[in-house]
Enzyme design. Structure first.
Site, PDB file in Angstrom:
ATOM      1  N   ARG A 116      -6.720  26.835 -25.357  1.00 22.42           N
ATOM      2  CA  ARG A 116      -7.861  26.121 -25.949  1.00 22.42           C
ATOM      3  C   ARG A 116      -8.319  26.734 -27.277  1.00 22.42           C
ATOM      4  O   ARG A 116      -9.074  26.097 -27.995  1.00 22.42           O
ATOM      5  CB  ARG A 116      -9.031  26.064 -24.954  1.00 22.42           C
ATOM      6  CG  ARG A 116      -8.750  25.135 -23.783  1.00 22.42           C
ATOM      7  CD  ARG A 116      -9.977  24.894 -22.924  1.00 22.42           C
ATOM      8  NE  ARG A 116      -9.778  23.801 -21.991  1.00 22.42           N
ATOM      9  CZ  ARG A 116      -9.402  23.920 -20.717  1.00 22.42           C
ATOM     10  NH1 ARG A 116      -9.186  25.122 -20.217  1.00 22.42           N
ATOM     11  NH2 ARG A 116      -9.241  22.864 -19.949  1.00 22.42           N
TER      12      ARG A 116
ATOM     13  N   MET B 157      -6.536  35.443 -25.429  1.00 20.04           N
ATOM     14  CA  MET B 157      -5.640  34.318 -25.753  1.00 20.04           C
ATOM     15  C   MET B 157      -5.853  33.178 -24.773  1.00 20.04           C
ATOM     16  O   MET B 157      -6.035  33.391 -23.575  1.00 20.04           O
ATOM     17  CB  MET B 157      -4.196  34.783 -25.721  1.00 20.04           C
ATOM     18  CG  MET B 157      -3.891  35.679 -26.888  1.00 20.04           C
ATOM     19  SD  MET B 157      -2.140  35.780 -27.192  1.00 20.04           S
ATOM     20  CE  MET B 157      -2.157  36.988 -28.508  1.00 20.04           C
ATOM     21  N   SER B 158      -5.836  31.970 -25.313  1.00 26.47           N
ATOM     22  CA  SER B 158      -6.048  30.770 -24.503  1.00 26.47           C
ATOM     23  C   SER B 158      -5.452  29.587 -25.250  1.00 26.47           C
ATOM     24  O   SER B 158      -5.534  29.537 -26.492  1.00 26.47           O
ATOM     25  CB  SER B 158      -7.557  30.546 -24.328  1.00 26.47           C
ATOM     26  OG  SER B 158      -7.814  29.219 -23.897  1.00 26.47           O
TER      27      SER B 158
ATOM     28  N   MET C  41      -0.091  25.128 -17.732  1.00 24.00           N
ATOM     29  CA  MET C  41      -0.300  23.767 -18.238  1.00 24.00           C
ATOM     30  C   MET C  41       0.328  23.647 -19.631  1.00 24.00           C
ATOM     31  O   MET C  41       0.008  22.742 -20.396  1.00 24.00           O
ATOM     32  CB  MET C  41      -1.789  23.433 -18.275  1.00 24.00           C
ATOM     33  CG  MET C  41      -2.427  23.485 -16.874  1.00 24.00           C
ATOM     34  SD  MET C  41      -3.899  22.488 -16.680  1.00 24.00           S
ATOM     35  CE  MET C  41      -4.986  23.268 -17.856  1.00 24.00           C
TER      36      MET C  41
ATOM     37  N   GLY D 282      -0.045  35.361 -23.854  1.00 30.16           N
ATOM     38  CA  GLY D 282      -0.499  35.630 -22.476  1.00 30.16           C
ATOM     39  C   GLY D 282       0.510  35.088 -21.468  1.00 30.16           C
ATOM     40  O   GLY D 282       0.909  35.778 -20.516  1.00 30.16           O
ATOM     41  N   HIS D 283       0.952  33.837 -21.683  1.00 28.85           N
ATOM     42  CA  HIS D 283       1.959  33.256 -20.786  1.00 28.85           C
ATOM     43  C   HIS D 283       3.277  34.030 -20.886  1.00 28.85           C
ATOM     44  O   HIS D 283       3.938  34.270 -19.878  1.00 28.85           O
ATOM     45  CB  HIS D 283       2.236  31.801 -21.174  1.00 28.85           C
ATOM     46  CG  HIS D 283       1.068  30.883 -21.032  1.00 28.85           C
ATOM     47  ND1 HIS D 283       0.489  30.260 -22.112  1.00 28.85           N
ATOM     48  CD2 HIS D 283       0.365  30.475 -19.956  1.00 28.85           C
ATOM     49  CE1 HIS D 283      -0.505  29.499 -21.710  1.00 28.85           C
ATOM     50  NE2 HIS D 283      -0.620  29.619 -20.401  1.00 28.85           N
TER      51      HIS D 283
ATOM     52  N   LEU E 162       2.186  27.246 -24.575  1.00 23.55           N
ATOM     53  CA  LEU E 162       2.299  28.661 -24.212  1.00 23.55           C
ATOM     54  C   LEU E 162       1.880  29.579 -25.359  1.00 23.55           C
ATOM     55  O   LEU E 162       2.082  29.269 -26.529  1.00 23.55           O
ATOM     56  CB  LEU E 162       3.738  28.980 -23.818  1.00 23.55           C
ATOM     57  CG  LEU E 162       4.348  28.148 -22.688  1.00 23.55           C
ATOM     58  CD1 LEU E 162       5.746  28.679 -22.369  1.00 23.55           C
ATOM     59  CD2 LEU E 162       3.481  28.167 -21.437  1.00 23.55           C
TER      60      LEU E 162
ATOM     61  N   GLN F 234      -7.776  18.657 -12.057  1.00 22.81           N
ATOM     62  CA  GLN F 234      -8.647  19.832 -12.236  1.00 22.81           C
ATOM     63  C   GLN F 234      -9.557  19.680 -13.454  1.00 22.81           C
ATOM     64  O   GLN F 234     -10.278  20.608 -13.806  1.00 22.81           O
ATOM     65  CB  GLN F 234      -7.832  21.127 -12.298  1.00 22.81           C
ATOM     66  CG  GLN F 234      -6.997  21.323 -13.552  1.00 22.81           C
ATOM     67  CD  GLN F 234      -6.143  22.582 -13.485  1.00 22.81           C
ATOM     68  OE1 GLN F 234      -5.158  22.648 -12.761  1.00 22.81           O
ATOM     69  NE2 GLN F 234      -6.521  23.613 -14.237  1.00 22.81           N
TER      70      GLN F 234
HETATM   71  O1  PAF Z   1      -4.202  28.379 -15.251  1.00 23.80           O
HETATM   72  C1  PAF Z   1      -3.639  27.273 -15.424  1.00 23.80           C
HETATM   73  O2  PAF Z   1      -2.934  27.036 -16.418  1.00 23.80           O
HETATM   74  C2  PAF Z   1      -3.812  26.185 -14.388  1.00 23.80           C
HETATM   75  O3  PAF Z   1      -5.096  26.182 -13.866  1.00 23.80           O
HETATM   76  C3  PAF Z   1      -2.761  26.232 -13.261  1.00 23.80           C
HETATM   77  C4  PAF Z   1      -2.858  27.507 -12.441  1.00 23.80           C
HETATM   78  C5  PAF Z   1      -1.369  26.120 -13.867  1.00 23.80           C
HETATM   79  C6  PAF Z   1      -2.962  25.059 -12.306  1.00 23.80           C
HETATM   80  O4  PAF Z   1      -2.879  23.839 -12.966  1.00 23.80           O
END
Ligand code: PAF
Length: 283
Positions: A187, A184-185, A30, A36-37, A33, A61
């Site tokens: 948020r 890491m997040s 989402m 972690g990403h 970044l 979601q």
């Molecule tokens: O983990 C996330 O960033 C989201 O839940 C995902 C898997 C991209 C789905 O929107």
């Protein structure tokens, strides 16, 4: 690196590699970044020929009172990180194209999606399963990578991929932590400096549970009491859940073993953070 907004363009770009037997790797995100990403992207680069990063803040979601509107975004910085990690295509569709007027279909995974975040965030995993299915159909990856921080999400996606015979290898990657242990997040960006300190109670709780388990304490009641106590010492923290579950099916347990998952969701101020550990695995 190409930046693609249109679903049709993305589908067209996936045709040639598929025909030529080149492996497409997808890292769904989402955006906003962090390291972690980046670790998913670097591993993705190693595992295939065409590396696709999707960036899509998926409205379905998020619950009604959640943080959809203020979810952090920084496309320019994301593209710099993507480029440095060797991404070939950034796929960033619009909400209008992903969910056009009249959209009615959803993917539901049952039991494994019900406890933990599924209980606290009703409908969340339907939204995740639906968007991931759509992304798989659009990007047609051979491999997709997800972080273990969202342990239940990964379990739901694995279940869905197996149940629906989706031809995608699902790879889970270790949680990446800051130097002081905070997972890491995206948020974490919401946290004030004081809250950032308070947030360390999650990793302190995890460490306490791991220490107790390693010293021979396997009663879930005791582990639970001690883990909660660490978080309850932090005035800014409000526990959403602290749960010890079997790491495969997420069923409840009375006795922990090395495959037991400890999963936490804790609110620090307005920010809900999650973290987890499998007791017998490295932190
Ligand atoms: O983990 C996330 O960033 C989201 O839940 C995902 C898997 C991209 C789905 O929107």
């Amino acid at each position: 690196m190409q930046i693609i907004n249109s679903i049709l363009c993305m589908q067209a770009l996936a045709i040639a590699p598929e025909r030529e037997g080149r492996r497409i790797v997808l890292v769904p995100t989402m955006g906003f970044l962090h390291e972690g990403h980046a670790s998913l992207l670097r591993e993705g680069r190693r595992r295939g020929d065409v590396l696709v990063l999707s960036i899509f803040v998926n409205p379905i979601q998020f619950g009604k009172n959640e943080d959809l509107d203020r979810y952090p975004r920084d496309m320019e910085r994301d593209c710099q990180i993507a480029d440095a990690c060797g991404v070939d295509i950034v796929f960033t569709p619009t909400v209008a194209e992903m969910y056009p007027r009249g959209f009615q279909t959803g993917v539901t995974v049952r039991d494994i999606a019900l406890p933990l975040c599924g209980a606290s965030r009703p409908g969340h995993f339907d939204g995740v399963a639906t968007v991931v299915t759509k992304l798989f159909n659009i990007v047609r990856p051979d491999v997709a990578l997800f972080g273990n921080k969202d342990y239940q999400q990964l379990a739901v996606i694995r279940r869905m991929t197996a149940d629906l015979n989706l031809p995608v290898e699902i790879v889970g990657m270790p949680i990446v932590r800051e130097a002081d242990g905070l997972a890491m997040s995206s948020r974490n960006a919401y946290l004030s400096p004081g809250e950032r300190q308070s947030a360390l109670c999650l990793v302190r709780a995890i460490k306490r549970a791991r220490e107790l388990f390693a010293s021979g304490e396997h009663s879930v009641a005791v582990l639970m009491r001690e883990t909660r106590a660490v978080i309850e010492q932090e005035p800014a923290a409000v526990i959403d859940y602290v749960e010890f579950r079997d790491g495969a099916m997420l069923n409840e347990l009375e006795v922990a073993d090395s495959s037991t998952l400890l999963a936490l969701a804790v609110k620090i101020g307005q920010t809900r953070l999650i973290d987890n550990t499998v007791l017998g695995e490295e932190l």
